[in-house]
Every structure is written in structure tokens, then in C-alpha cells.
Design an enzyme around this catalytic site. Structure first.
Site, short mmCIF file in Angstrom:
data_model
loop_
_atom_site.label_atom_id
_atom_site.label_comp_id
_atom_site.label_asym_id
_atom_site.label_seq_id
_atom_site.Cartn_x
_atom_site.Cartn_y
_atom_site.Cartn_z
N LYS A 1 0.82 -1.22 0.00
CA LYS A 1 0.00 0.00 0.00
C LYS A 1 0.85 1.27 0.00
O LYS A 1 0.34 2.35 -0.29
CB LYS A 1 -0.95 0.02 1.20
CG LYS A 1 -2.16 -0.90 1.04
CD LYS A 1 -3.11 -0.78 2.22
CE LYS A 1 -4.33 -1.70 2.07
NZ LYS A 1 -5.17 -1.70 3.30
N ASP B 1 -6.78 -10.81 8.52
CA ASP B 1 -6.87 -9.45 7.97
C ASP B 1 -8.32 -8.98 7.87
O ASP B 1 -8.66 -7.87 8.28
CB ASP B 1 -6.21 -9.41 6.59
CG ASP B 1 -6.21 -8.01 5.98
OD1 ASP B 1 -6.00 -7.04 6.74
OD2 ASP B 1 -6.41 -7.90 4.76
P1 C2E Z 1 -8.72 -3.23 4.22
O1 C2E Z 1 -9.54 -2.04 4.57
O2 C2E Z 1 -7.62 -3.62 5.13
O3 C2E Z 1 -9.70 -4.46 4.05
C1 C2E Z 1 -9.22 -5.75 3.95
C2 C2E Z 1 -10.28 -6.71 3.52
O4 C2E Z 1 -11.32 -6.78 4.52
C3 C2E Z 1 -11.01 -6.31 2.25
O5 C2E Z 1 -10.28 -6.70 1.12
C4 C2E Z 1 -12.30 -7.12 2.40
O6 C2E Z 1 -12.08 -8.48 2.10
C5 C2E Z 1 -12.57 -7.04 3.88
N1 C2E Z 1 -13.47 -5.90 4.15
C6 C2E Z 1 -13.17 -4.67 4.57
N2 C2E Z 1 -14.29 -3.91 4.71
C7 C2E Z 1 -15.33 -4.68 4.34
C8 C2E Z 1 -16.77 -4.49 4.28
O7 C2E Z 1 -17.30 -3.42 4.59
N3 C2E Z 1 -17.52 -5.55 3.88
C9 C2E Z 1 -16.98 -6.74 3.54
N4 C2E Z 1 -17.79 -7.74 3.15
N5 C2E Z 1 -15.62 -6.96 3.57
C10 C2E Z 1 -14.82 -5.94 3.99
P2 C2E Z 1 -10.55 -5.96 -0.28
O8 C2E Z 1 -12.00 -5.76 -0.51
O9 C2E Z 1 -9.80 -6.70 -1.31
O10 C2E Z 1 -9.91 -4.54 -0.09
C11 C2E Z 1 -8.52 -4.36 -0.02
C12 C2E Z 1 -8.20 -2.98 0.41
O11 C2E Z 1 -8.73 -2.05 -0.54
C13 C2E Z 1 -8.84 -2.58 1.73
O12 C2E Z 1 -8.05 -3.02 2.81
C14 C2E Z 1 -8.87 -1.06 1.58
O13 C2E Z 1 -7.61 -0.51 1.86
C15 C2E Z 1 -9.19 -0.88 0.12
N6 C2E Z 1 -10.62 -0.71 -0.13
C16 C2E Z 1 -11.54 -1.68 -0.39
N7 C2E Z 1 -12.76 -1.14 -0.60
C17 C2E Z 1 -12.65 0.21 -0.45
C18 C2E Z 1 -13.56 1.32 -0.55
O14 C2E Z 1 -14.77 1.16 -0.83
N8 C2E Z 1 -13.05 2.55 -0.35
C19 C2E Z 1 -11.74 2.74 -0.05
N9 C2E Z 1 -11.31 3.99 0.15
N10 C2E Z 1 -10.84 1.73 0.05
C20 C2E Z 1 -11.29 0.47 -0.16
FE FE Z 2 -4.47 -6.10 1.76
FE FE Z 3 -4.69 -5.37 6.11
#
Ligand code: C2E
Ligand code: FE
Ligand code: FE
Ligand code: SIN
Ligand code: SIN
Ligand code: SIN
Length: 397
Positions: free
Chosen positions: A250, A330
Site C-alpha cells: 500500500k 486481515d
Molecule cells: P482493508 O480495509 O484492510 O480491508 C481488507 C479486507 O477486509 C477487504 O479486502 C475485504 O475483504 C474485507 N473488508 C473490509 N471492509 C469490508 C466491508 O465493509 N464488507 C466486507 N464484506 N468486507 C470488507 P478488499 O475488498 O480486497 O480490499 C482491499 C483494500 O482495498 C482494503 O483493505 C482497503 O484498503 C481498500 N478498499 C476496499 N474497498 C474500499 C472502498 O470502498 N473505499 C476505499 N477507500 N478503500 C477500499
Molecule cells: Fe491487503
Molecule cells: Fe490489512
């Protein structure tokens, strides 16, 4: 500690014959030479000393010059014990560089002040009876004092330690000294690596404004999942050290994407996804064991059991077990934490998602272990909770 009453029921032993002595030295020297783990080296040294001189107890103390403390490890699974480097008889011996012999700790006047705060105090707490006591400082190759052997209660008829015993312990420490020094060095290298890894993990984190203890919690969750899956202590420790780096990639994601308060567009999410490849490329060429493990974790923590994850879309056991473990660790932490783009979830809601995603997003076996380990996991979560999370954690119970 057990309440053994030495003296009430004397089971006297004999000093060793030369052949027995050789056998013990040979057996332990072989084991110690193959041991890289510092705690294990210390315990093997203690057992070797105890067997050589026929004492009831034997402890190896090491001097920690940074903290001015003496520390030791006396049993598997127990925490290390520490005391100020000037405390007690051991402190006296390492400070003065002189060996100490005591025939009866309860009658001794010369060292009374050390005994009262040391062995006698310990006896009071444990019901043990310390009689004969011997402390032998030992030195490294440069002649600096590294620590000391402490032996308690001679189990032969004489009941007293002799200068022969001192020679034997000195011998034991010189046999073990090389291994000890290399284990200490390994330990220091690993400590340094851990620090570097945490620092790097934090860089990834602070860029994305993920709250304080995320990497630490993911490390601890991964550790419990690894142990629960039946991995060795060494492997669980390894994963614990490596998993903080899962999001290191990141660092290269632009702020507009990383810090976007709302939902990402498809293009933005594609950029976001590249944090896995970036992390992998950053780490993969290292020959260090920890960084190799970290590379796997960075690469695979967003793969899914059903093959719908990224970056490769591999499925099932094609995904390395480290990737399957950190995926759960995670997501559990991400859901329980506030992000720029989402609120923290209540525990029940997270657990429901895990049940639904068992066999879909997540390896079913790891989900089962997750539920078995839930008490430990919740404990870690509370211990390393973020300021703004504390309230939510309370509510979710
Ligand atoms: P992160 O915030 O560390 O989230 C890691 C993983 O946790 C996400 O991987 C997802 O599998 C799960 N997760 C987090 N929040 C939610 C949620 O509200 N609902 C569900 N069902 N799962 C959740 P993912 O989706 O591959 O995202 C990877 C990274 O991408 C995230 O790391 C975050 O940094 C970013 N990201 C994902 N979606 C968004 C978004 O809508 N807005 C922003 N600003 N960043 C996002
Ligand atoms: Fe990640
Ligand atoms: Fe993480
Ligand atoms: C040992 O004898 O292995 C050390 C244990 C102790 O000091 O109680
Ligand atoms: C100990 O037994 O833990 C320390 C005793 C001493 O240094 O006297
Ligand atoms: C630490 O470096 O000790 C903590 C790492 C973190 O909480 O992010």
C-alpha cells in the site's frame, strides 16, 4: 512451582563416574550444537549442568547489558524470568566475577544480605528448602562475563558443592558457550528483523490511515490460527513475524485511492489490488526466511478459497496456508476497525459473515480453527484495541 521438600526424604545419589560424565557431556553437547533457539540452548545448558554435578536444580542466567538485567528461562511454555543485574547472589557473582559457594543458605552469614532477598525469599514462596548453593559466572570469547550458572542442592551424601563441581560447570559453560553466543546472535538478528518488519508494516499502515495496532493484531491472530491448525511453535512464530507486512504494498498506492472516503470505482479498485503484487515484488528476492514468508503473505492474503480473489485467482490449497490464514486474520481485523470508507462492525455481524464465507472466501478448516480460537482472538483484539474501537468492542459482548 512444586513444593519439593529436600531433606525430609533424602534420596541420595552418587557423583558420576568418568564414563557417565563423558556420556552426559557428549549427549548434551550434540543436542546443544544442533539447537539454534536461544531458550532451548539455555534449558539444555541448565539440564547438562544439573546432571554433571548431581544437583537438584540448575539455572543458567544471562546478562542483558542493555537493560541491566539478568534473565533466564527455566521451563517450556513459561515466560522468561528477569531480575536487576545486581540482585541476589547471581547478581553478586556476575558483578564481582567471582564464584560463590554456600553450604547451607540458612546458616550462611557472609552472603546473608543476598540470600534474604534471593533464595530465602523464593523458598518462602515455594516451600522449597535451599541448602547448598553455588553460582559460577561464565565469560564469552572476549573474556566478558555473559552470565552465570546457579546450582541448588547437591544430591549426594556430602550435600555440598566442591571445587570439582565448579570445574565441571565451567567446562559445561565453555562447551555450550559457542552455541550460546551464536544463538544470542541469531536472537539479536531476529529481534532486529522484527523491528524492521513492524516499522515497514507501519509505513504501509500510516499511509492508508489504518488505525494504530492493525498490523500487530493481524500478527497475533495469525499466530493463534497457526497454532490451532497444528503448526509448530517455530512456524507460528515465523508467521507472526511475517504477517505484519501483508499490506506493505500500500506504500505505492496513490493517496486519491488509498484515502478516498467513499466507495472505489472499478478502476480505482484495480489500482488498489496491485498492493499485493507490489508487496510481493518488494519482498520476494530476499533470502531471509521471515521476508520470504512475508512475500507469500503479501502476495496471497486477498486470494479466496473459491478462486474469486486476487491477484491470481487461485483456489483451495493452491493458496499457501500462510495466505489462507492471513486472509481471515486481515478481514477479521478490517471489519472490526473503522476505515475511511466504512464503520467498524459489531462482533456478531463479523462472525455471521465468517460462517457464510466458510468454504467460499475462506478455507473451511481455518474458519473452524478461528472459532475454536475465538477466546484468544478476542483477548488480543481487546488488548491491542484502538482508541476509537474500545467502545464498540464493549458493546459487542
Ligand atoms: P482493508 O480495509 O484492510 O480491508 C481488507 C479486507 O477486509 C477487504 O479486502 C475485504 O475483504 C474485507 N473488508 C473490509 N471492509 C469490508 C466491508 O465493509 N464488507 C466486507 N464484506 N468486507 C470488507 P478488499 O475488498 O480486497 O480490499 C482491499 C483494500 O482495498 C482494503 O483493505 C482497503 O484498503 C481498500 N478498499 C476496499 N474497498 C474500499 C472502498 O470502498 N473505499 C476505499 N477507500 N478503500 C477500499
Ligand atoms: Fe491487503
Ligand atoms: Fe490489512
Ligand atoms: C532445572 O533443573 O532444569 C531447572 C528447574 C528449576 O530451577 O526449578
Ligand atoms: C533466584 O533463586 O531466583 C535468585 C536467587 C539469588 O540470586 O540468590
Ligand atoms: C510496534 O511497533 O510495536 C507496534 C506496531 C503497530 O502497532 O502498528
Amino acid at each position: 512451582m512444586e513444593h519439593d521438600m529436600v531433606g525430609l526424604e533424602p534420596k541420595l545419589k552418587k557423583d558420576l563416574h568418568p564414563e557417565e560424565m563423558l556420556r552426559i557431556i557428549f549427549d548434551f553437547a550434540a543436542k546443544i550444537a544442533n539447537e539454534r533457539n536461544l531458550d532451548n540452548v539455555l534449558m539444555l545448558m541448565a539440564d547438562m549442568g544439573r546432571d554433571m554435578i548431581v544437583s537438584d536444580r540448575c539455572t543458567v542466567w544471562l546478562l542483558d547489558k542493555n537493560k541491566n538485567e539478568l534473565w533466564s528461562k527455566v521451563a517450556h511454555g513459561m515466560n522468561e524470568i528477569r531480575m536487576p543485574s545486581t540482585a541476589g547472589l547471581v547478581g553478586h557473582a556476575v558483578t564481582s566475577g567471582k564464584a560463590v559457594f554456600i553450604d547451607d543458605a540458612y546458616e550462611n552469614e557472609e552472603y546473608k544480605q543476598f540470600l534474604i532477598n534471593g533464595a530465602l525469599k523464593v523458598d518462602k514462596q515455594t516451600g522449597y528448602r535451599t541448602k547448598a548453593l553455588m553460582v559460577i559466572p561464565f565469560r564469552n570469547n572476549e573474556g566478558e562475563i555473559m552470565g552465570a550458572y546457579q546450582a541448588i542442592n547437591k544430591m549426594t551424601e556430602s550435600g555440598q558443592f566442591s571445587s570439582k563441581d565448579m570445574e565441571y560447570l565451567t567446562l559445561a559453560s565453555s562447551y555450550a558457550g559457542k552455541s550460546l553466543e551464536s544463538a544470542l546472535l541469531t536472537n539479536e538478528i531476529e529481534e532486529t528483523q522484527k523491528e524492521i518488519i513492524f516499522t515497514m508494516g507501519e509505513i504501509g499502515e500510516s499511509r492508508s490511515k489504518e488505525t494504530g495496532n492493525h498490523v500487530k493484531r493481524v500478527a497475533e491472530f495469525s499466530y493463534f490460527l497457526a497454532l490451532g491448525l497444528g503448526m509448530s511453535q517455530e512456524e507460528a512464530d515465523l508467521l507472526k513475524m511475517a504477517s505484519p507486512m501483508h499490506d506493505i504494498g500500500k506504500v505505492a498506492i496513490p493517496d486519491e485511492v488509498l484515502k478516498k472516503p467513499g466507495k472505489l470505482t472499478e478502476e480505482e479498485f484495480d489500482v488498489m489490488k496491485s498492493h499485493t503484487n507490489i508487496g510481493y515484488n518488494l519482498l520476494k528476492n530476499s533470502t531471509r526466511h521471515i521476508l520470504k514468508t512475508a512475500a507469500i503473505v503479501a502476495y496471497q492474503h486477498h486470494e479466496k478459497w473459491n478462486g474469486k480473489g486476487y491477484p491470481c485467482g487461485i483456489k483451495g490449497e493452491e493458496i499457501h496456508i500462510y495466505g489462507r490464514i492471513t486472509a481471515i486474520a486481515d478481514v477479521f481485523d478490517a471489519l472490526g476497525s473503522e476505515r475511511v470508507y466504512k464503520k467498524a462492525w459489531e462482533l456478531d455481524r463479523i462472525l455471521n459473515l465468517f460462517k457464510e464465507e466458510r468454504g467460499h472466501h475462506f478455507d473451511p478448516r481455518v474458519v473452524d480453527v478461528f472459532f475454536e480460537q475465538l477466546p484468544n482472538i478476542v483477548k488480543v483484539r481487546d488488548a491491542y484495541s484502538d482508541f476509537n474501537l474500545a467502545e464498540k468492542t464493549e458493546n459487542s459482548h
